[in-house]
Design a protein around this motif. Sequence first.
Motif, PDB file in Angstrom:
ATOM      1  N   LEU A 291       0.874  -1.166   0.000  1.00  0.00           N
ATOM      2  CA  LEU A 291       0.000   0.000   0.000  1.00  0.00           C
ATOM      3  C   LEU A 291       0.913   1.219   0.000  1.00  0.00           C
ATOM      4  O   LEU A 291       1.606   1.483   0.983  1.00  0.00           O
ATOM      5  CB  LEU A 291      -0.906   0.023   1.226  1.00  0.00           C
ATOM      6  CG  LEU A 291      -1.685   1.324   1.467  1.00  0.00           C
ATOM      7  CD1 LEU A 291      -2.686   1.581   0.344  1.00  0.00           C
ATOM      8  CD2 LEU A 291      -2.392   1.301   2.808  1.00  0.00           C
TER       9      LEU A 291
ATOM     10  N   VAL B 176       1.552   5.241  -0.078  1.00  0.00           N
ATOM     11  CA  VAL B 176       0.868   6.470   0.332  1.00  0.00           C
ATOM     12  C   VAL B 176       1.614   7.664  -0.236  1.00  0.00           C
ATOM     13  O   VAL B 176       2.844   7.758  -0.137  1.00  0.00           O
ATOM     14  CB  VAL B 176       0.782   6.573   1.868  1.00  0.00           C
ATOM     15  CG1 VAL B 176       0.033   7.835   2.280  1.00  0.00           C
ATOM     16  CG2 VAL B 176       0.085   5.339   2.436  1.00  0.00           C
TER      17      VAL B 176
ATOM     18  N   GLN C 161      -2.720   5.203  -1.956  1.00  0.00           N
ATOM     19  CA  GLN C 161      -3.549   6.138  -1.208  1.00  0.00           C
ATOM     20  C   GLN C 161      -2.924   7.527  -1.337  1.00  0.00           C
ATOM     21  O   GLN C 161      -1.770   7.733  -0.964  1.00  0.00           O
ATOM     22  CB  GLN C 161      -3.641   5.722   0.263  1.00  0.00           C
ATOM     23  CG  GLN C 161      -4.601   6.566   1.081  1.00  0.00           C
ATOM     24  CD  GLN C 161      -5.103   5.826   2.309  1.00  0.00           C
ATOM     25  OE1 GLN C 161      -5.817   4.832   2.205  1.00  0.00           O
ATOM     26  NE2 GLN C 161      -4.736   6.297   3.487  1.00  0.00           N
TER      27      GLN C 161
ATOM     28  N   ARG D 297      -8.210   6.677  -2.519  1.00  0.00           N
ATOM     29  CA  ARG D 297      -7.626   5.340  -2.447  1.00  0.00           C
ATOM     30  C   ARG D 297      -7.843   4.620  -3.780  1.00  0.00           C
ATOM     31  O   ARG D 297      -8.947   4.648  -4.329  1.00  0.00           O
ATOM     32  CB  ARG D 297      -8.261   4.552  -1.299  1.00  0.00           C
ATOM     33  CG  ARG D 297      -7.678   3.163  -1.084  1.00  0.00           C
ATOM     34  CD  ARG D 297      -8.258   2.545   0.172  1.00  0.00           C
ATOM     35  NE  ARG D 297      -7.823   3.270   1.356  1.00  0.00           N
ATOM     36  CZ  ARG D 297      -8.482   3.268   2.500  1.00  0.00           C
ATOM     37  NH1 ARG D 297      -9.623   2.609   2.608  1.00  0.00           N
ATOM     38  NH2 ARG D 297      -8.023   3.930   3.536  1.00  0.00           N
TER      39      ARG D 297
END
Length: 456
Positions: A116, A118, A263, A272
């Motif tokens: 993930l 960011v 994200q 997202r």
Amino acid sequence: STWGHLSPRTTWAMLRTSGAARVLTRARHSAAAAAPSAAGVSGVVGIVGGGIAGLVAGLRLAQAGVPCAIMDLAPHSRYGLDYTGLATVLNHVTVERLGQLGVANLDKQGIPLAKLQVFDGDSPLGALDFDAVTLSRGGKGFAMAISSRTLHELLWNCVQSQPQNLVSLRHNVGVDQIDRVTLPGGSERLHVRLSGGAGAGDATRSVVFSALIAADGVGSKVRSLAFDEARFGIKTIYGGWGYWHVIVDNPAGFALPPTHAQQIVMPGKLLRIIPVSPSKTFLMGTVTRKQPTPPPLSHDQRREEFLAHYAGTSHPIAAALLRAVDETKSQFVQLRYPAHVAMNAYATGPIALVGSAAHATLPAFAQGTSLAIESAISAADAIAAAAKTPGLSVTSALERWNAARHESMRAYQAFCLNTSNQVQTMESMGFIQRAIVKTVLRSVLTDAKLTESYVK
């Protein structure tokens, strides 16, 4: 209850002669021969809510040989529609547990995720490495992104393949009243008054359950009936923001790394981006609002508001996906307002709350579904343990279950609430405050805090 002096046989006879218990008669009597290991749980376990958590609880009980009945308020024609346009990330533990439950083709219906990532606008801020988390915990397998509706369908198919004497699913059935009855010897039964049902004779009826698992969501009816708000410290908090969500067809030449979710943090909002299949991507965008405002009824208006909110987005992948939403004009865009539900305990007597009914969490890190699945499995395990452990009541088993889960869940909820609030209020912050928040977020993404919250 005024029924406390009646014996189990007398009570069951009363319900049978009134026609109230026929929905469970076959399951109750067939299971006695089919599952001798579950003899300690006398009767059927009721599961309120046929969503993801409810279906998982039913599968786990059936696997343990404990008969159960799943009841869902939605009619069959609308069953599962609440998951339209939603997606989730399943951590590696959850993927493994679903495989153990016999959920078929899970690996073919979602996308394995490695990271993930960011971003602050289009600048990298940090990343959560799913594979590193898995290895650090001595685990195996992978995290996965999947459409929530696809996951629900896979679970439903798995439930349908189970013996009917162990698990049944009833539509258009709600709970109106719950009475706890203490029997001679100290064990408890639940007399539950139901409404709805397929036939005219099923309009209202009462059923006896040995335990109840409530997986009926943020506005849980079971919670309102069985858990006193003051005693259990129940608080439902509006997080101050809503979220748009849509699953979009990938545009031609789309360049999103297939194993990376992203994200993007922007002043007062975030976006997202999660791949859910080789050809589709889930978008979730947030909007800050002091009070929940009903979304426009018109699909075109919802789409236009969503796109206007992210006009001028500089992140190239996000911009490409937003253009795809605009060009196709066929994507189903929805707006929801997440709630944070906090309470002092998730069980009372032989009743357990799981998923959003117990601990609805702001979707800061896409772990709500994994947490709901884990709570459903562990609650079912606690009830099954009462069947196999002499002298262990369902009430005692659920007390132990609650003690093992409650503090870690409250800590994770607070973590999500604080992180979400910091991001959503960045728009009104000064330069120095925004810099501090970004530094904290970067730290959270690179130290053990997020990793520990993720695996819990």
